[in-house]
Design a protein around this motif. Sequence first.
Motif, PDB file in Angstrom:
ATOM      1  N   ASP A  35       0.844  -1.185   0.000  1.00 51.35           N
ATOM      2  CA  ASP A  35       0.000   0.000   0.000  1.00 51.35           C
ATOM      3  C   ASP A  35       0.886   1.244   0.000  1.00 51.35           C
ATOM      4  O   ASP A  35       1.262   1.758   1.046  1.00 51.35           O
ATOM      5  N   PHE A  36       1.276   1.681  -1.180  1.00 53.60           N
ATOM      6  CA  PHE A  36       2.049   2.907  -1.322  1.00 53.60           C
ATOM      7  C   PHE A  36       1.474   3.702  -2.482  1.00 53.60           C
ATOM      8  O   PHE A  36       0.772   3.172  -3.328  1.00 53.60           O
ATOM      9  N   GLU A  37       1.756   4.990  -2.465  1.00 55.16           N
ATOM     10  CA  GLU A  37       1.158   5.882  -3.444  1.00 55.16           C
ATOM     11  C   GLU A  37       2.241   6.749  -4.079  1.00 55.16           C
ATOM     12  O   GLU A  37       3.162   7.204  -3.396  1.00 55.16           O
ATOM     13  N   VAL A  38       2.111   6.981  -5.387  1.00 57.17           N
ATOM     14  CA  VAL A  38       3.032   7.841  -6.120  1.00 57.17           C
ATOM     15  C   VAL A  38       2.203   8.938  -6.787  1.00 57.17           C
ATOM     16  O   VAL A  38       1.247   8.651  -7.503  1.00 57.17           O
ATOM     17  N   LEU A  39       2.566  10.181  -6.525  1.00 59.51           N
ATOM     18  CA  LEU A  39       1.898  11.329  -7.129  1.00 59.51           C
ATOM     19  C   LEU A  39       2.928  12.139  -7.909  1.00 59.51           C
ATOM     20  O   LEU A  39       4.058  12.297  -7.460  1.00 59.51           O
ATOM     21  N   HIS A  40       2.509  12.658  -9.061  1.00 59.57           N
ATOM     22  CA  HIS A  40       3.398  13.449  -9.907  1.00 59.57           C
ATOM     23  C   HIS A  40       2.992  14.911  -9.855  1.00 59.57           C
ATOM     24  O   HIS A  40       1.808  15.224  -9.921  1.00 59.57           O
ATOM     25  N   SER A  41       3.960  15.779  -9.795  1.00 59.92           N
ATOM     26  CA  SER A  41       3.700  17.210  -9.847  1.00 59.92           C
ATOM     27  C   SER A  41       3.430  17.592 -11.299  1.00 59.92           C
ATOM     28  O   SER A  41       4.252  17.338 -12.174  1.00 59.92           O
ATOM     29  N   GLU A  42       2.298  18.174 -11.545  1.00 58.19           N
ATOM     30  CA  GLU A  42       1.942  18.583 -12.906  1.00 58.19           C
ATOM     31  C   GLU A  42       2.748  19.813 -13.334  1.00 58.19           C
ATOM     32  O   GLU A  42       3.136  19.945 -14.479  1.00 58.19           O
ATOM     33  N   ILE A  43       2.981  20.704 -12.384  1.00 68.85           N
ATOM     34  CA  ILE A  43       3.717  21.932 -12.665  1.00 68.85           C
ATOM     35  C   ILE A  43       4.932  21.967 -11.740  1.00 68.85           C
ATOM     36  O   ILE A  43       4.823  21.773 -10.541  1.00 68.85           O
ATOM     37  N   ASP A  44       6.074  22.235 -12.312  1.00 66.44           N
ATOM     38  CA  ASP A  44       7.330  22.161 -11.552  1.00 66.44           C
ATOM     39  C   ASP A  44       7.724  23.524 -10.979  1.00 66.44           C
ATOM     40  O   ASP A  44       8.769  24.051 -11.284  1.00 66.44           O
ATOM     41  N   ASP A  45       6.862  24.116 -10.150  1.00 66.08           N
ATOM     42  CA  ASP A  45       7.249  25.379  -9.533  1.00 66.08           C
ATOM     43  C   ASP A  45       7.211  25.317  -8.011  1.00 66.08           C
ATOM     44  O   ASP A  45       7.365  26.326  -7.342  1.00 66.08           O
ATOM     45  N   ASN A  46       7.014  24.132  -7.466  1.00 68.30           N
ATOM     46  CA  ASN A  46       7.052  23.958  -6.015  1.00 68.30           C
ATOM     47  C   ASN A  46       8.268  23.167  -5.560  1.00 68.30           C
ATOM     48  O   ASN A  46       8.377  22.809  -4.406  1.00 68.30           O
ATOM     49  N   GLY A  47       9.146  22.830  -6.501  1.00 67.25           N
ATOM     50  CA  GLY A  47      10.414  22.237  -6.138  1.00 67.25           C
ATOM     51  C   GLY A  47      10.484  20.730  -6.186  1.00 67.25           C
ATOM     52  O   GLY A  47      11.557  20.165  -6.137  1.00 67.25           O
ATOM     53  N   TYR A  48       9.363  20.056  -6.279  1.00 64.69           N
ATOM     54  CA  TYR A  48       9.419  18.596  -6.273  1.00 64.69           C
ATOM     55  C   TYR A  48       8.829  18.034  -7.562  1.00 64.69           C
ATOM     56  O   TYR A  48       8.011  18.661  -8.211  1.00 64.69           O
ATOM     57  N   ASP A  49       9.289  16.835  -7.909  1.00 64.86           N
ATOM     58  CA  ASP A  49       8.804  16.134  -9.092  1.00 64.86           C
ATOM     59  C   ASP A  49       7.786  15.072  -8.719  1.00 64.86           C
ATOM     60  O   ASP A  49       6.846  14.815  -9.463  1.00 64.86           O
ATOM     61  N   LEU A  50       8.004  14.435  -7.578  1.00 64.18           N
ATOM     62  CA  LEU A  50       7.174  13.310  -7.133  1.00 64.18           C
ATOM     63  C   LEU A  50       6.857  13.435  -5.660  1.00 64.18           C
ATOM     64  O   LEU A  50       7.631  14.013  -4.897  1.00 64.18           O
ATOM     65  N   ILE A  51       5.750  12.827  -5.285  1.00 69.96           N
ATOM     66  CA  ILE A  51       5.445  12.592  -3.878  1.00 69.96           C
ATOM     67  C   ILE A  51       5.223  11.093  -3.755  1.00 69.96           C
ATOM     68  O   ILE A  51       4.450  10.518  -4.520  1.00 69.96           O
ATOM     69  N   ILE A  52       5.913  10.487  -2.825  1.00 73.07           N
ATOM     70  CA  ILE A  52       5.704   9.067  -2.556  1.00 73.07           C
ATOM     71  C   ILE A  52       5.277   8.946  -1.102  1.00 73.07           C
ATOM     72  O   ILE A  52       5.932   9.482  -0.209  1.00 73.07           O
ATOM     73  N   GLU A  53       4.174   8.228  -0.893  1.00 71.24           N
ATOM     74  CA  GLU A  53       3.700   7.951   0.459  1.00 71.24           C
ATOM     75  C   GLU A  53       3.768   6.451   0.690  1.00 71.24           C
ATOM     76  O   GLU A  53       3.240   5.666  -0.092  1.00 71.24           O
ATOM     77  N   ALA A  54       4.465   6.076   1.741  1.00 74.89           N
ATOM     78  CA  ALA A  54       4.589   4.660   2.107  1.00 74.89           C
ATOM     79  C   ALA A  54       4.896   4.581   3.595  1.00 74.89           C
ATOM     80  O   ALA A  54       5.571   5.463   4.151  1.00 74.89           O
ATOM     81  N   CYS A  55       4.408   3.558   4.230  1.00 71.40           N
ATOM     82  CA  CYS A  55       4.697   3.312   5.650  1.00 71.40           C
ATOM     83  C   CYS A  55       4.277   4.494   6.530  1.00 71.40           C
ATOM     84  O   CYS A  55       4.915   4.782   7.543  1.00 71.40           O
TER      85      CYS A  55
END
Length: 164
Positions: A35-55
């Motif tokens: 049970d983990f989640e991967v989110l992609h940043s649609e616009i690259d102006d907040n400094g991150y490319d991905l968000i991964i949630e796990a554990c």
Amino acid sequence: MNAPTNIYSHRLEKILEHEFLAGIGKCLWNRGIHDFEVLHSEIDDNGYDLIIEACGKVRHIQLKSKITGGRRAQINVHNKLLDKPSACVIIMEYDPATLAVKSYRFFGSEAGVKIPDIGERVVKHSRANAKGLKAIRPNLRNVPQSWFEEISNSEELCCRLFDI
């Protein structure tokens, strides 16, 4: 035949991102964490490319790439990462002939702890304007690669990201 990376840089970034996600996903899966989640940043102006949630941990990740053995000494890091609870920057060092990621470099803290200070060394645009001046990029800071922790493989990186 290798394509010029400057022309196809977005494609290359996506290939390396997919390899990164596959390695993290395999590590989590093999440890029984399904049970983990991967989110992609649609616009690259907040400094991150991905968000991964796990554990129960959330990581805002800025991905960078570098050719293995390349001489790049500084990494441009977005200062908005300082506002995220568990942000980090990951450099993927890859073989240009095979595109295989050979190692990683990690800049961040333990999950749940803010990223360390990124300093005050501002970044300038690579191209000058008509007057020959290079404008400052106010949201980026030059962070020396020596501040990054060397990590040999995606399994070790996964453990570092999620304290598993």
